[in-house]
Every structure is written in C-alpha cells, then in structure tokens.
Design an enzyme around this catalytic site. Structure first.
Site, PDB file in Angstrom:
ATOM      1  N   GLU A  91      42.185  43.922  42.802  1.00  0.00           N
ATOM      2  CA  GLU A  91      41.449  44.487  41.666  1.00  0.00           C
ATOM      3  C   GLU A  91      40.014  44.886  41.975  1.00  0.00           C
ATOM      4  OE1 GLU A  91      44.963  42.520  40.066  1.00  0.00           O
ATOM      5  OE2 GLU A  91      43.460  41.935  41.541  1.00  0.00           O
ATOM      6  N   GLY A 125      49.141  43.563  38.102  1.00  0.00           N
ATOM      7  CA  GLY A 125      49.983  43.279  36.953  1.00  0.00           C
ATOM      8  C   GLY A 125      51.347  42.731  37.314  1.00  0.00           C
ATOM      9  N   ASP A 182      43.037  39.445  37.642  1.00  0.00           N
ATOM     10  CA  ASP A 182      43.317  39.073  36.255  1.00  0.00           C
ATOM     11  C   ASP A 182      44.783  38.713  36.099  1.00  0.00           C
ATOM     12  OD1 ASP A 182      44.234  41.708  36.550  1.00  0.00           O
ATOM     13  OD2 ASP A 182      43.744  42.251  34.481  1.00  0.00           O
ATOM     14  N   GLY A 222      49.714  47.572  37.294  1.00  0.00           N
ATOM     15  CA  GLY A 222      49.829  48.197  35.987  1.00  0.00           C
ATOM     16  C   GLY A 222      49.702  49.701  36.092  1.00  0.00           C
TER      17      GLY A 222
END
Length: 348
Positions: free
Chosen positions: A136, A113, A144, A64
């Site tokens: 992460e 992401g 996630d 992301g």
C-alpha cells in the site's frame, strides 16, 4: 454476479472469485456479496464452514479495484471512498471473528484487499505459487484491511520490514509472518475441497498439511530486527543508512519509491497496536482514520495517478525528503469522531 460465484455445496458455503482476467481484484459489489452471504451462513445450521477460493493461476486476489475510487476522488467526492473502505473493513472484521471455520486457498498473488478476504479466516492455505504482500505505501495508503494487525503481531520487527519493503511472502514466509497457516500442494486442493464440502470438517485441512519448503526470511531475522526497530520512520531510516549491507541498501531503494507520509503513519499504527492488546477492530479503526483522509489530505490520488493512470512511476509525494513531521502523522491518525469506523451491521 459475474465477478463472484456464491453458492452452498454440501455442508459448505462456497465463495469463488471469478475475474481472473483482472487478477480477481475486489470490487465494491464483490465485497457486499461476500458480506451478505457470510452473514446469512452464520445463522444457517446446515452450513458448517465457509470455503473461499479463486479462479486462475496468477492470483487469489491482487487487491482492490481502485478505478472507481480514483474517478470519484479526483472529482472531489470523498464519500464513496469512505463508504467503500468502511464496508470493506466491516467485512474483514466479520471474517476474522466468524464463529465457523473459514478455509481460504491462496494461490498466486494475494495483495492488499486480497489479504483482507483471504488472510483472516481460521484455515489459510498456501502453495508453491503463493506470494502474499502489503504494497500500500507505493500508492499512498497504509497497510489496511486488517493487515496492520498481522504485521504488528509478526515476530520481532518483521512487520515493519514487510510493510516498508512490500516484500512478497512465499508459503513458508507467509506462515512465519502469520499471514497463513498451512502449506498444501495445489494439486491436492480440489480433492480436499470436495471432502470439506461433503463432511463440513475443517480439521481435514490440518491433516493434509505438510512442512513448507524453507523460505527466504528465516535466516534474515537477526539482521532485520535491529534495522527496523525504531519508534518512527526517521529512526528506521537512520538505522538503514548507517548499515552497509545488501538488505539495508535494497530496503532504502524500495522505500525511496513509497509515500513518506504513508510510511510514517504505517509505522506509527504498528507501534500503537503493540502498545495495547492488539485486536482486529482496533487495527481497522486506526487504518480507517488514515484511509478516510487519504484522498483529501494524503498521497493516495497521486499514487494511483503515477502507478495506474499515467504510469510514469514518478509520484509527487508530500515530504519527498522523507522527513515527515510528527504533527503530520498526528493529523492523519487523529480520531474521526462521528465519522469514525463502527462495526454495527447495516443494510446497504
């Protein structure tokens, strides 16, 4: 939108990520654009399948775009981050539960992401350059975008190993771990996409697949399982410290650079998912409990500062000695009540 090219071609809805100069990192606008298109195509009888790919050789999507998250978070605005993660997670669930085939082509890096966009569809294609990972913990988050579901369902304790070490999965290892389905050499992708567009027949992906070259992990499972089998981060650390092996030493070295609070919470999320029947919505709901608190109470802003902003690679983590109290994990994963993640469709 210049960062993404959305259109219909033949029987296919087509989504192409078009910011290779940024390794196709996912922006909030890109997320919303994909969400809108896929909800429209879901109801369109002229669309039989969705194809997701990306420009460039280096990455399908390297994660992301976190610049706006850092900027707002350091100003004390935690609402933007919660809204970003909430909408992103709803998109991840939409892709996972989509009633039509979703075919993704994952060249180069697929991280964070990018996993949420590319690894929840029905036909996930990898090639020789593919490298999939969930890094992460290095920035103070937990795996996630629904990645915790795949980690929890990976064979043995491979999920803990992949999360704690951010190991990059080549094509065969990605298939073994459940992050991909099919190996197809990249030079065949263009012709295959043309056939998918004209026919709308996703079974063509199955017929074009071939065995992937043997990866790195298949011979290591017998060592990984006992080392990463523990109820808590502390249990896993004890196993690793007691074992004199290259794998254990390298794992400890990598983990020493990661947020201890994030690692402890990530291990707990995997155990909670395995304790019941794991679903994408349960995984995302647990992840959101952490990410909604990550700026204010976790290590996320410090992780971004150290890795991305100042680039000093010297984060000042909480619990630097890796002795994370159980109540700290409980606080980060406690239900959010009215602010929790829901999956009702909204107009943004």
């Amino acid at each position: 939108m210049s960062d993404i090219y959305i259109r219909t071609t033949g029987r296919a809805g087509r989504i192409t990520l078009t910011r290779p100069q940024a390794l196709n990192a996912m922006t909030y606008g890109m997320c919303l654009g994909i969400d809108t298109a896929m909800r429209n195509w879901r109801e369109d009888d002229a669309i039989d399948l969705v194809i997701i790919d990306a420009e460039g050789d280096k990455a399908f999507c390297a994660g992301g775009d976190i610049a706006e998250l850092y900027d707002t978070g350091t100003k004390g605005d935690f609402h933007y981050g919660r809204r970003f993660w909430r909408d992103e997670y709803r998109l991840n669930a939409l892709i996972h539960e989509y009633p039509k085939p979703v075919v993704s082509f994952l060249q180069g890096f697929t991280m964070g992401g990018g996993v949420g966009i590319g690894c929840h569809g029905s036909h996930r294609v990898v090639c020789d350059s593919s490298r999939i990972s969930m890094p992460e913990f290095a920035i103070g988050l937990v795996p996630d975008v629904g990645g915790s579901l795949m980690l929890a369902q990976a064979p043995g304790r491979l999920g803990e190993y992949l999360a704690l070490t951010a190991h990059r999965l080549g094509p065969d290892d990605a298939i073994l771990a459940g992050f991909a389905d099919h190996y197809i050499p990249e030079e065949q992708w263009a012709d295959l996409i043309d056939m998918l567009e004209s026919s709308g027949d996703a079974t063509l992906v199955d017929t074009h697949a071939r065995p992937a070259p043997t990866g790195d992990l298949r011979g290591l499972e017998v060592e990984i399982d006992p080392l990463f089998d523990g109820d808590t981060l502390g249990d896993i650390l004890a196993h690793l410290r007691a074992r004199d092996s290259d794998l254990a030493r390298q794992a400890l070295k990598t983990m020493s650079r990661h947020s201890p609070l994030s690692m402890a919470c990530g291990v707990e999320i995997l155990h909670r998912l395995r304790a019941a029947s794991p679903t994408i919505r349960r995984a995302l709901e647990l992840e959101y409990r952490f990410t909604a608190r990550a700026m204010e109470h976790g290590d996320f802003l410090e992780g971004i500062r150290a890795q991305i902003i100042d680039k000093d690679r010297s984060p000042r983590w909480q619990y630097k000695d890796m002795d994370v109290p159980a109540d700290a994990v409980t606080r980060m994963l406690h239900p959010l009540d009215q602010e929790g993640l829901t999956f009702e469709e909204e107009t943004t």
